[in-house]
Write an enzyme that holds these catalytic residues in place. Structure first.
Site, PDB file in Angstrom:
ATOM      1  N   CYS A   1       1.962   0.966   7.894  1.00  0.00           N
ATOM      2  CA  CYS A   1       2.439  -0.090   8.298  1.00  0.00           C
ATOM      3  C   CYS A   1       1.917  -0.983   9.050  1.00  0.00           C
ATOM      4  O   CYS A   1       0.841  -0.602   9.351  1.00  0.00           O
ATOM      5  CB  CYS A   1       3.400   0.512   9.295  1.00  0.00           C
ATOM      6  SG  CYS A   1       3.133   1.766  10.456  1.00  0.00           S
ATOM      7  N   PRO A   2       2.239  -2.317   9.193  1.00  0.00           N
ATOM      8  CA  PRO A   2       1.642  -2.955  10.264  1.00  0.00           C
ATOM      9  C   PRO A   2       1.175  -2.636  11.559  1.00  0.00           C
ATOM     10  O   PRO A   2       2.207  -1.628  12.141  1.00  0.00           O
ATOM     11  CB  PRO A   2       1.412  -4.414  10.088  1.00  0.00           C
ATOM     12  CG  PRO A   2       2.964  -4.083   9.620  1.00  0.00           C
ATOM     13  CD  PRO A   2       3.447  -3.105   8.744  1.00  0.00           C
TER      14      PRO A   2
ATOM     15  N   GLU B   1     -12.049   1.733  17.078  1.00  0.00           N
ATOM     16  CA  GLU B   1     -13.149   1.105  16.317  1.00  0.00           C
ATOM     17  C   GLU B   1     -14.645   0.498  16.223  1.00  0.00           C
ATOM     18  O   GLU B   1     -15.355  -0.081  15.722  1.00  0.00           O
ATOM     19  CB  GLU B   1     -12.620   1.429  14.788  1.00  0.00           C
ATOM     20  CG  GLU B   1     -11.724   0.416  14.108  1.00  0.00           C
ATOM     21  CD  GLU B   1     -11.170   0.020  13.093  1.00  0.00           C
ATOM     22  OE1 GLU B   1     -10.941   0.893  12.504  1.00  0.00           O
ATOM     23  OE2 GLU B   1     -11.298  -0.805  12.382  1.00  0.00           O
TER      24      GLU B   1
ATOM     25  N   ILE C   1       1.047  -0.873  -0.139  1.00  0.00           N
ATOM     26  CA  ILE C   1       0.218  -0.004   0.162  1.00  0.00           C
ATOM     27  C   ILE C   1       0.698   1.814  -0.527  1.00  0.00           C
ATOM     28  O   ILE C   1       0.904   2.315  -0.691  1.00  0.00           O
ATOM     29  CB  ILE C   1      -0.989   0.035   1.322  1.00  0.00           C
ATOM     30  CG1 ILE C   1      -1.926  -1.498   1.192  1.00  0.00           C
ATOM     31  CG2 ILE C   1      -1.658   1.147   1.424  1.00  0.00           C
ATOM     32  CD1 ILE C   1      -2.238  -1.329   2.494  1.00  0.00           C
TER      33      ILE C   1
ATOM     34  N   ARG D   1      -4.004   1.258  10.576  1.00  0.00           N
ATOM     35  CA  ARG D   1      -4.517   0.616  11.774  1.00  0.00           C
ATOM     36  C   ARG D   1      -4.929   1.613  12.446  1.00  0.00           C
ATOM     37  O   ARG D   1      -3.717   2.812  12.881  1.00  0.00           O
ATOM     38  CB  ARG D   1      -3.960  -0.905  12.502  1.00  0.00           C
ATOM     39  CG  ARG D   1      -3.911  -1.978  12.043  1.00  0.00           C
ATOM     40  CD  ARG D   1      -5.448  -2.838  11.465  1.00  0.00           C
ATOM     41  NE  ARG D   1      -5.859  -3.823  11.324  1.00  0.00           N
ATOM     42  CZ  ARG D   1      -6.126  -4.261   9.764  1.00  0.00           C
ATOM     43  NH1 ARG D   1      -6.501  -3.204   9.207  1.00  0.00           N
ATOM     44  NH2 ARG D   1      -6.159  -4.882   8.860  1.00  0.00           N
TER      45      ARG D   1
ATOM     46  N   HIS E   1     -13.212   2.189   7.812  1.00  0.00           N
ATOM     47  CA  HIS E   1     -13.133   1.375   7.458  1.00  0.00           C
ATOM     48  C   HIS E   1     -13.693   0.920   6.507  1.00  0.00           C
ATOM     49  O   HIS E   1     -13.467  -0.465   6.214  1.00  0.00           O
ATOM     50  CB  HIS E   1     -13.003   0.216   8.260  1.00  0.00           C
ATOM     51  CG  HIS E   1     -11.691  -0.155   8.830  1.00  0.00           C
ATOM     52  ND1 HIS E   1     -10.771  -0.953   9.523  1.00  0.00           N
ATOM     53  CD2 HIS E   1     -10.965  -1.081   7.578  1.00  0.00           C
ATOM     54  CE1 HIS E   1     -10.203  -1.776   9.375  1.00  0.00           C
ATOM     55  NE2 HIS E   1      -9.596  -1.887   7.696  1.00  0.00           N
TER      56      HIS E   1
HETATM   57  P1  NAD Z   1       2.756  -5.081   3.673  1.00  0.00           P
HETATM   58  O1  NAD Z   1       3.021  -5.576   4.926  1.00  0.00           O
HETATM   59  O2  NAD Z   1       2.918  -5.241   2.170  1.00  0.00           O
HETATM   60  O3  NAD Z   1       3.953  -3.740   4.449  1.00  0.00           O
HETATM   61  C1  NAD Z   1       3.697  -3.619   5.568  1.00  0.00           C
HETATM   62  C2  NAD Z   1       5.390  -2.559   5.279  1.00  0.00           C
HETATM   63  O4  NAD Z   1       5.153  -1.998   6.397  1.00  0.00           O
HETATM   64  C3  NAD Z   1       6.375  -3.658   5.468  1.00  0.00           C
HETATM   65  O5  NAD Z   1       7.101  -3.127   4.283  1.00  0.00           O
HETATM   66  C4  NAD Z   1       6.960  -3.676   6.820  1.00  0.00           C
HETATM   67  O6  NAD Z   1       8.238  -3.847   6.367  1.00  0.00           O
HETATM   68  C5  NAD Z   1       6.813  -2.063   7.302  1.00  0.00           C
HETATM   69  N1  NAD Z   1       6.323  -1.772   8.698  1.00  0.00           N
HETATM   70  C6  NAD Z   1       6.958  -2.393   9.628  1.00  0.00           C
HETATM   71  N2  NAD Z   1       7.111  -2.045  10.612  1.00  0.00           N
HETATM   72  C7  NAD Z   1       7.221  -1.277  10.546  1.00  0.00           C
HETATM   73  C8  NAD Z   1       7.824   0.204  10.977  1.00  0.00           C
HETATM   74  N3  NAD Z   1       7.986   0.229  12.355  1.00  0.00           N
HETATM   75  N4  NAD Z   1       7.792   1.560  10.303  1.00  0.00           N
HETATM   76  C9  NAD Z   1       7.700   1.905   9.216  1.00  0.00           C
HETATM   77  N5  NAD Z   1       7.155   0.599   8.622  1.00  0.00           N
HETATM   78  C10 NAD Z   1       6.682  -0.395   9.390  1.00  0.00           C
HETATM   79  O7  NAD Z   1       1.225  -4.733   4.222  1.00  0.00           O
HETATM   80  P2  NAD Z   1       0.364  -3.295   3.223  1.00  0.00           P
HETATM   81  O8  NAD Z   1      -0.626  -4.282   1.924  1.00  0.00           O
HETATM   82  O9  NAD Z   1       0.779  -2.385   2.738  1.00  0.00           O
HETATM   83  O10 NAD Z   1      -0.238  -2.440   4.724  1.00  0.00           O
HETATM   84  C11 NAD Z   1      -0.208  -2.004   5.403  1.00  0.00           C
HETATM   85  C12 NAD Z   1      -1.128  -1.420   6.563  1.00  0.00           C
HETATM   86  O11 NAD Z   1      -2.799  -1.512   5.186  1.00  0.00           O
HETATM   87  C13 NAD Z   1      -1.759  -3.085   7.004  1.00  0.00           C
HETATM   88  O12 NAD Z   1      -1.007  -3.669   7.864  1.00  0.00           O
HETATM   89  C14 NAD Z   1      -3.552  -2.801   7.679  1.00  0.00           C
HETATM   90  O13 NAD Z   1      -3.063  -2.835   9.178  1.00  0.00           O
HETATM   91  C15 NAD Z   1      -3.574  -2.141   6.770  1.00  0.00           C
HETATM   92  N6  NAD Z   1      -4.847  -2.134   5.729  1.00  0.00           N
HETATM   93  C16 NAD Z   1      -5.725  -1.113   5.887  1.00  0.00           C
HETATM   94  C17 NAD Z   1      -6.800  -1.574   5.107  1.00  0.00           C
HETATM   95  C18 NAD Z   1      -8.373  -0.735   5.044  1.00  0.00           C
HETATM   96  O14 NAD Z   1      -9.317  -1.207   4.767  1.00  0.00           O
HETATM   97  N7  NAD Z   1      -8.244   0.725   5.926  1.00  0.00           N
HETATM   98  C19 NAD Z   1      -6.752  -2.176   4.330  1.00  0.00           C
HETATM   99  C20 NAD Z   1      -5.595  -3.550   4.093  1.00  0.00           C
HETATM  100  C21 NAD Z   1      -4.851  -3.243   5.026  1.00  0.00           C
END
Ligand code: NAD
Length: 330
Positions: free
Chosen positions: A204-205, A262, A154, A233, A294
């Protein structure tokens, strides 16, 4: 295979049923999965859950006693599952990674554009016959600096959008993704990102290391007028600190698709209820805060992929095939 789908909505039924084609026996429950509702999983091989189901150790113990063998997350994040407890109970956990990074990145951009150009307020004004534009002043995104925290699927999609707008992109990630490294972005530590960014967006997660990553001390160091967007999140931001930053006029605008508490609010129609959450209610009073419930993931393409990958994950688990989308405790 018998699958119990928790926190199910009309759209889950439509997409999962279509792709399942009656192959597996799927039962849809509106209830969220938590310790008190885990008994509903009796007689099922697998449970299928979403972002606000609470799969704590107690829930896992109930699932184990009901002989449930796997937890299929129909989302990418897995912060709501006690992975150690699942592993100890020999229950497999898998998720749907990268189901549509574009869906979430595009919603992030929508929130950013809306709060910057005050589209939510403009819409209300025009509907009421108020055609004044005073107070709706925004700024050009072109030439501004955006700081993205997280360079995964993302974050990378968002970086591409921001570059398309002509923005300078600062990226922070302890594990920079290969795909993002090929883009014209600048890799920085959190202190530099916070100091330089006009806009900060979280991708980030939610982990212990990212819980309240945005807090009072970081907000204090941000540029005055900074825009903060969070589609990752809720608990990545200390919401009370965010409110303090808004009250101090330090933060210019906020766009949120997620909120710390939420699970007691989102995904339901509560329009005839009084909201007891004082923090959330305070957030709603700011004219420069826009909150969606969300829905960043909510596109046709994403729902189709979530349903097909979830069923493929379950199929692989049933057949004893390698689980490429397994989530393991670290
Ligand atoms: P992804 O696993 O592809 O990428 C997450 C990135 O965050 C990784 O590159 C990881 O190294 C990085 N990361 C880990 N710890 C970190 C830190 N301390 N600082 C900075 N970066 C850090 O995940 P994604 O598919 O890109 O999704 C990201 C997050 O988006 C998910 O974990 C989820 O919580 C959220 N999400 C939200 C929705 C929504 O509908 N709002 C939908 C999907 C995902």
């Amino acid at each position: 295979m018998k699958i119990a789908v928790f926190s199910s909505k009309r759209y889950n039924r439509i997409f999962l049923s279509q792709i399942n084609e009656a192959k597996h026996e799927i039962m849809f429950f509106e209830e969220a999965l938590k310790a008190q509702t885990a008994k509903l999983a009796q007689g099922f091989d697998a449970v299928c859950i979403f972002v606000n189901d609470t799969v704590c150790a107690e829930t896992i113990a109930c699932l184990k006693s009901e002989k449930v063998g796997c937890i299929a997350l129909r989302c990418a994040g897995f912060n709501n599952v006690d992975l150690k407890a699942a592993e100890a109970a020999n229950i497999s956990v898998f998720r749907v990674p990268r189901y549509s990074p574009h869906a979430v990145a595009e919603h992030t951009a929508a929130l950013l554009l809306a709060v910057n150009r005050k589209i939510h307020r403009a819409h209300s004004r025009v509907r009421e016959g108020n055609f004044s534009i005073d107070g709706l002043l925004g700024f050009d995104l072109h030439g501004k600096t955006i700081g993205l925290i997280g360079s995964g699927a993302i974050g990378t999609a968002m970086a591409r959008i921001a570059l398309g707008f002509g923005m300078r992109v600062l990226m922070h990630d302890p594990y920079p993704s290969a795909e993002c490294q090929s883009l014209d972005v600048n890799w920085v530590g959190i202190p530099d990102l916070i100091l330089q960014a006009d806009i900060i967006s979280l991708h980030c997660p939610l982990l212990p290391s990212t819980h309240h990553i945005i807090d009072d001390s970081l907000i204090e160091q941000m540029k005055t007028g900074v825009i903060i967007i969070n589609t990752s999140r809720g608990a990545s931001i200390d919401t009370k600190a965010l409110i303090r930053g808004l009250k101090a006029r330090k933060i210019g605008a906020v766009g949120l698709d997620v909120y710390e508490e939420e699970e007691n609010l989102f995904f339901e129609d509560r329009s005839d209820q009084i909201i007891d959450d004082e923090v959330f209610s305070r957030l709603l009073t700011f004219p420069n805060v826009l909150i969606t419930s969300h829905q960043a993931f909510f596109t046709e393409e994403a729902l189709e992929r979530i349903a097909s990958v979830t069923l493929a994950n379950l199929e692989a688990w049933k057949n004893g095939d390698p689980l490429e989308n397994a989530v393991n405790s670290i």
